[in-house]
Structures are given as C-alpha cells and as structure tokens.
Design a protein around this motif. Structure first.
Motif, PDB file in Angstrom:
ATOM      1  N   ASP A  53       0.826  -1.210   0.000  1.00  0.00           N
ATOM      2  CA  ASP A  53       0.000   0.000   0.000  1.00  0.00           C
ATOM      3  C   ASP A  53       0.861   1.262   0.000  1.00  0.00           C
ATOM      4  N   LEU A  54       1.949   1.222   0.769  1.00  0.00           N
ATOM      5  CA  LEU A  54       2.817   2.404   0.819  1.00  0.00           C
ATOM      6  C   LEU A  54       3.481   2.639  -0.540  1.00  0.00           C
ATOM      7  N   ALA A  55       3.935   1.568  -1.168  1.00  0.00           N
ATOM      8  CA  ALA A  55       4.559   1.712  -2.496  1.00  0.00           C
ATOM      9  C   ALA A  55       3.539   2.216  -3.509  1.00  0.00           C
ATOM     10  N   THR A  56       2.305   1.732  -3.416  1.00  0.00           N
ATOM     11  CA  THR A  56       1.245   2.214  -4.303  1.00  0.00           C
ATOM     12  C   THR A  56       1.003   3.710  -4.075  1.00  0.00           C
ATOM     13  N   ALA A  57       1.019   4.091  -2.788  1.00  0.00           N
ATOM     14  CA  ALA A  57       0.849   5.508  -2.460  1.00  0.00           C
ATOM     15  C   ALA A  57       1.959   6.340  -3.101  1.00  0.00           C
TER      16      ALA A  57
ATOM     17  N   MET B 178      -3.062   6.281   3.812  1.00  0.00           N
ATOM     18  CA  MET B 178      -3.866   6.061   5.022  1.00  0.00           C
ATOM     19  C   MET B 178      -4.067   4.575   5.270  1.00  0.00           C
ATOM     20  N   ARG B 179      -4.315   3.847   4.177  1.00  0.00           N
ATOM     21  CA  ARG B 179      -4.452   2.392   4.327  1.00  0.00           C
ATOM     22  C   ARG B 179      -3.172   1.767   4.860  1.00  0.00           C
ATOM     23  N   ALA B 180      -2.022   2.236   4.347  1.00  0.00           N
ATOM     24  CA  ALA B 180      -0.740   1.699   4.795  1.00  0.00           C
ATOM     25  C   ALA B 180      -0.517   2.004   6.272  1.00  0.00           C
ATOM     26  N   GLN B 181      -0.851   3.226   6.665  1.00  0.00           N
ATOM     27  CA  GLN B 181      -0.601   3.635   8.053  1.00  0.00           C
ATOM     28  C   GLN B 181      -1.317   2.758   9.069  1.00  0.00           C
ATOM     29  N   GLN B 182      -2.521   2.297   8.672  1.00  0.00           N
ATOM     30  CA  GLN B 182      -3.278   1.463   9.608  1.00  0.00           C
ATOM     31  C   GLN B 182      -2.534   0.185   9.958  1.00  0.00           C
ATOM     32  N   LYS B 183      -1.631  -0.244   9.037  1.00  0.00           N
ATOM     33  CA  LYS B 183      -0.927  -1.509   9.276  1.00  0.00           C
ATOM     34  C   LYS B 183       0.519  -1.309   9.689  1.00  0.00           C
ATOM     35  N   LEU B 184       1.026  -0.071   9.584  1.00  0.00           N
ATOM     36  CA  LEU B 184       2.439   0.180   9.899  1.00  0.00           C
ATOM     37  C   LEU B 184       2.589   0.620  11.344  1.00  0.00           C
ATOM     38  N   LYS B 185       3.765   0.362  11.872  1.00  0.00           N
ATOM     39  CA  LYS B 185       4.046   0.748  13.263  1.00  0.00           C
ATOM     40  C   LYS B 185       4.199   2.266  13.342  1.00  0.00           C
ATOM     41  N   PRO B 186       3.407   2.927  14.204  1.00  0.00           N
ATOM     42  CA  PRO B 186       3.511   4.387  14.299  1.00  0.00           C
ATOM     43  C   PRO B 186       4.955   4.812  14.572  1.00  0.00           C
ATOM     44  N   GLY B 187       5.421   5.800  13.835  1.00  0.00           N
ATOM     45  CA  GLY B 187       6.780   6.303  14.033  1.00  0.00           C
ATOM     46  C   GLY B 187       7.822   5.590  13.199  1.00  0.00           C
ATOM     47  N   SER B 188       7.476   4.452  12.591  1.00  0.00           N
ATOM     48  CA  SER B 188       8.445   3.750  11.746  1.00  0.00           C
ATOM     49  C   SER B 188       8.672   4.567  10.472  1.00  0.00           C
ATOM     50  N   PRO B 189       9.817   4.324   9.776  1.00  0.00           N
ATOM     51  CA  PRO B 189      10.095   5.114   8.558  1.00  0.00           C
ATOM     52  C   PRO B 189       8.949   5.058   7.549  1.00  0.00           C
ATOM     53  N   GLY B 190       8.348   3.889   7.346  1.00  0.00           N
ATOM     54  CA  GLY B 190       7.237   3.766   6.413  1.00  0.00           C
ATOM     55  C   GLY B 190       6.045   4.596   6.861  1.00  0.00           C
ATOM     56  N   TRP B 191       5.764   4.558   8.152  1.00  0.00           N
ATOM     57  CA  TRP B 191       4.637   5.320   8.707  1.00  0.00           C
ATOM     58  C   TRP B 191       4.861   6.808   8.497  1.00  0.00           C
ATOM     59  N   VAL B 192       6.113   7.243   8.725  1.00  0.00           N
ATOM     60  CA  VAL B 192       6.446   8.670   8.568  1.00  0.00           C
ATOM     61  C   VAL B 192       6.283   9.095   7.104  1.00  0.00           C
ATOM     62  N   ARG B 193       6.746   8.227   6.193  1.00  0.00           N
ATOM     63  CA  ARG B 193       6.604   8.541   4.773  1.00  0.00           C
ATOM     64  C   ARG B 193       5.121   8.661   4.412  1.00  0.00           C
ATOM     65  N   ALA B 194       4.313   7.725   4.921  1.00  0.00           N
ATOM     66  CA  ALA B 194       2.875   7.778   4.660  1.00  0.00           C
ATOM     67  C   ALA B 194       2.293   9.100   5.168  1.00  0.00           C
ATOM     68  N   GLN B 195       2.761   9.522   6.340  1.00  0.00           N
ATOM     69  CA  GLN B 195       2.265  10.781   6.918  1.00  0.00           C
ATOM     70  C   GLN B 195       2.638  11.969   6.025  1.00  0.00           C
ATOM     71  N   ASP B 196       3.872  11.929   5.478  1.00  0.00           N
ATOM     72  CA  ASP B 196       4.295  13.001   4.561  1.00  0.00           C
ATOM     73  C   ASP B 196       3.345  13.103   3.370  1.00  0.00           C
ATOM     74  N   ILE B 197       2.968  11.951   2.845  1.00  0.00           N
ATOM     75  CA  ILE B 197       2.060  11.955   1.688  1.00  0.00           C
ATOM     76  C   ILE B 197       0.695  12.490   2.098  1.00  0.00           C
ATOM     77  N   ILE B 198       0.227  12.062   3.271  1.00  0.00           N
ATOM     78  CA  ILE B 198      -1.082  12.523   3.745  1.00  0.00           C
ATOM     79  C   ILE B 198      -1.070  14.041   3.949  1.00  0.00           C
ATOM     80  N   ASN B 199       0.066  14.558   4.431  1.00  0.00           N
ATOM     81  CA  ASN B 199       0.160  15.998   4.719  1.00  0.00           C
ATOM     82  C   ASN B 199       0.419  16.857   3.483  1.00  0.00           C
ATOM     83  N   TYR B 200       0.768  16.205   2.364  1.00  0.00           N
ATOM     84  CA  TYR B 200       1.208  16.974   1.196  1.00  0.00           C
ATOM     85  C   TYR B 200       0.104  17.901   0.689  1.00  0.00           C
ATOM     86  N   LYS B 201       0.518  19.139   0.408  1.00  0.00           N
ATOM     87  CA  LYS B 201      -0.418  20.091  -0.206  1.00  0.00           C
ATOM     88  C   LYS B 201       0.139  20.531  -1.552  1.00  0.00           C
ATOM     89  N   LYS B 202      -0.711  20.516  -2.534  1.00  0.00           N
ATOM     90  CA  LYS B 202      -0.292  20.962  -3.863  1.00  0.00           C
ATOM     91  C   LYS B 202       0.173  22.413  -3.809  1.00  0.00           C
TER      92      LYS B 202
END
Ligand SMILES: [Zn+2]
Length: 466
Positions: A416-420, A437-461
């Motif tokens: 899911d993270l790679a798809t994101a 968001m789907r990836a985050q539900q399965k990733l450990k909070p604070g892990s590098p993958g989780w942080v990357r997912a958060q960056d994508i979620i926070n991204y503003k055009k």
C-alpha cells in the motif's frame, strides 16, 4: 501481472510523465489545474539519459552549474525543442534524433546553460507565476506535448505533439517563453565561453541555428517550438559565426566513440518513435555500422521475430561485451519471449556494466525477478527495485512494480505504501493519500514507512488555496 506491448516499454520503463506538480518543484506556478490532465510526456531510457548527461556535464561545470543538481529530462516529442524549467533541462527526442552530431546537441545545451547562468529564466518564472492556468504552462512547456492522460496512456510515442497546440497557447508561448534578443546574445556569448573552456567547437550550435534561421523546420513540424522561443535574426547568427571562428577548437570534431553512441541513440529513437521506415532511412546512411546493426536488432525485436532479434543482439554483445545497453536489449527480448530467468541474467549484466548507475536498469532487473515469481526471486525483486528507486526517487512506475512484489509476498502494508508513492510521483495525490492512510493502519507508528505515509497525507499541492 500486466503485460506491456513492446512499443510502450520505451516510455513505460519508468515514469511516463512529469506532472504539473513535479514541474512546479522548479517553477512556482500560481494556479495549478488538474495535474492528471496536463503532463509532459517523458521518455525514460538509461542509454539516452546517460549520453545526454555526458554531453551536459562538462558544459554545466564550465557554466558554474556543476553542483546545482540540474537534471536532464527527455520529452517524447518529435518537434525540435530544448528548454529550461527550474533545475531541469528538457530536451525533445525530436531534437536528439535530428542532430547529426553530438556537437549539435552540446551546442544547444551550452546555449541553454547560458540562459540559466544569466538568470533569464527568472523573468520567465515571474511571468509563468502570473499565468492563469496550468494548461497554458503545460502547453508552452511541451509545445504540443501536452497529451491528456499521458500518465496512463501508452499512445504517447506516436501521438505526442500531434496538433495539440491551439491558437491560444501559441500566443501564450510567444508571449511567455520567448527570450529577449539581448538575452539570446548573452546566452550565445556564454555558450561560446563554455565550449572553449571544454575544448569543443561551436559549429554544431551554429549549424542548428542556421537551419532554424533558414526558416526550415528541423522536424517537419510547422514551426519548431525552439524557433519560437529563441529569436534568430540573421545578424545574431552572423555575429556568432565571427566569434566562433576565433576559437582554436572551431574545427575540432567530436570523439569517435561519442559519435557512435550518438548514432545509436538516433537510431533507437527512430525505431521506437518513428517506426521501421524512418529507422531504415537512418541506417541506410551507414550500413553495417554498429548503430545500423543496433537499430536492426531493435527493429527485429519490436516488429519481427524474437529469435532472430536475439541472434542479432548476441552478435552485438560479442562485438562490444561491455556495452550495458546491448545486455539490456537482450533482457527485453528474453522478457518478451517469456524467459524471465534468462532476462534477469541479461539485466544483471546491464546493471553491473552501467557506468552511469541508472535507476532504470535495476528496476528492469526487478521486473524480471517479479516475473519469475518464486519466493527467492521476489526477495531479489524488492531489493533491486528499491536500489533503482534509491537512484531514481521519482520513478513512479518503479513503485508500482515494488507494490506488486510486496503484494506477491503478502506484505500488504508495504504494498500500500509503495502504491501511495507511485500515485504521489504520478501526481495523483488523492489516490496517494488513500493508499497512504491504508498503509498507516498496518504500519508501526513512528516507523520510517509510517512517517513517509504521513508526509504523503500531509502533502499540499503548491499554490492550492487554503
Ligand atoms: Zn536562447
């Protein structure tokens, strides 16, 4: 796994399009439109990218731009064009195919570097910031290369540049992207300085400009966009010629090895984008040359018999065993022949021999492992694709293959993270956020993958209100 037709592989090798947002990393653009609909069709090819970088590197260094992280981006467009946007130099495949010598492209790159060093694009950027819609920007940047849906479409190679420039964006192009005459003179002088500093002739640049000046389109298009943005009055070329003749390098020819790589590139672009007839026309000029034989092998791979293509490619490898791109072609042929294990061996040779350390080749190797599909091969697929993405972070297609590999391993979170990431680098931010968001539900909070997912979620055009 989805299969791709051979023609589309040329562009499908990795990211198919630079999206509006990717462009605006360099250009601050006021009102962005729908990034999906306005993209410049990008060609990714390890061999051509490496060659054009080799052309550009000494010039950029001479221009004091060696450490400024300037990227070269190949635009799949048959018209002659080269332009600068932010930290990227865009060059059309049409320009590369038209140029008979490396020196012609090096001259154009030197002139573009002169515009960068002179800060000429700053003025353009201000004007672009005022541009009302992304459509205008994409239209003038691509000059007809704005193919709607290029990110998902495989028609790109044939269809790009086919009459998309409408009256309105033609006006916009003239108004916005046109350099001033004084800037042209400055860029010419700078180009001469860089060419002298690198011991190269200005003949190629002059030859290119003269062909434009004689009002002949180089590519057969009505007007090549380069001609529109770079005004070429007669006295400009005359002045340039006088100065160029003063150089001790005026009569210096390109090194033979570079000319051979150039010829191979031209034939490759012809085969993949213009079809067999145009490629044959190019090859007839120099029958039996390595470029002609390379073109023949590729044409046979694309339009003919795979076994025969493999034989021709084996002969090329035998003649130049250290040429990574011959091994790459072997890999392509073996993949199409449904022999992924043998393809993986060929791609592995290409990766090992590639002096440019392209990210594209490991991703292709990863695809071969992916096609093998065994647990051991999938592990290797993940490793190779990640290696490719480390070298080539914005390679959207690479993330899609990575997602497939993780998926086949049953690692849903990383898939899911790679798809994101894949959606993110294609400019499809909404889809990117959904998968992040789907990836985050399965990733450990604070892990590098989780942080990357958060960056994508926070991204503003960029430029988006709110
Ligand atoms: Zn110019």
């Amino acid at each position: 796994m989805q299969s791709q037709n051979s023609l589309s592989r040329f562009i499908a090798r990795s990211a198919r399009a630079v999206t509006a947002a990717a462009l605006s990393a360099g250009l601050t653009i006021g009102a962005a439109g729908n990034a999906h609909a306005q993209s410049v069709p990008i060609v990714r090819d390890a061999e051509i990218e490496a060659l054009v970088r080799d052309y550009a590197r000494p010039i950029l260094k001479a221009a004091g731009l060696g450490n400024s992280g300037i990227n070269i981006v190949l635009v799949n467009d048959p018209a002659f064009n080269a332009f600068v946007a932010g930290r990227r130099i865009f060059i059309n495949t049409g320009a590369l195919m038209t140029a008979e010598t490396p020196n012609e492209i090096i001259g154009v790159l030197a002139h573009e570097a002169g515009h960068i060093a002179g800060g000429h694009q700053e003025r353009l950027r201000d004007q672009l910031a005022r541009a009302q819609t992304m459509a205008i920007v994409a239209g003038l940047l691509g000059a007809g290369a704005m193919v709607a849906g290029a990110a998902t479409d495989t028609r790109g190679l044939g269809a790009a540049g086919a009459g998309i420039v409408a009256g309105g964006s033609e006006m916009a192009r003239r108004g916005l992207l046109g350099y001033q005459r004084s800037e042209e003179t400055t860029a010419d002088r700078s180009a001469l300085t860089y060419l002298n500093a690198t011991g190269q002739s200005a003949q190629g640049m002059i030859k290119t400009f003269q062909r434009f000046q004689s009002a002949l389109s180089l590519s057969g298009a009505k007007v090549d966009p380069y001609q529109v943005s770079h005004p070429m009055p007669r006295e400009r070329i005359a002045n340039l010629e006088t100065l160029a003749h003063e150089s001790p390098y005026f009569n210096k020819a390109d090194p033979e090895a570079l000319q051979q790589r150039h010829d191979m590139m031209r034939v490759k672009i012809a085969v993949y984008t213009q079809g067999q007839a145009e490629a044959s026309r190019l090859m007839r000029k120099n029958p039996g040359s390595p470029a002609a034989r390379y073109g023949d092998a590729q044409a046979t791979y694309l339009f003919g018999d795979l076994r025969s293509a493999l034989g021709k490619t084996d002969a090329l490898v035998k003649a130049q065993p250290k040429n990574p791109y011959f091994h790459e072609l072997r890999g392509d042929i073996l993949m199409k022949s449904n022999k992924p294990a043998a393809a993986a061996e060929a791609y592995a040779s290409a990766v090992r021999l590639d002096p440019a350390k392209s990210g594209i080749l490991p991703i292709q190797l990863g695809q071969a492992y992916l096609a093998m599909g065994t647990p051991d091969a999938l592990k290797k697929a993940v490793a190779e694709i990640r290696k490719g993405l480390d070298r080539d972070r914005e390679n959207a297609a690479g993330y899609r293959y990575l997602a497939q590999a993780y998926g086949m391993q049953g690692d849903v979170a990383d898939a899911d993270l790679a798809t994101a990431d894949g959606h993110y680098y294609s400019g499809a931010y909404q889809d990117a956020k959904i998968f992040a968001m789907r990836a985050q539900q399965k990733l450990k909070p604070g892990s590098p993958g989780w942080v990357r997912a958060q960056d994508i979620i926070n991204y503003k055009k960029p430029g988006k209100k709110k």
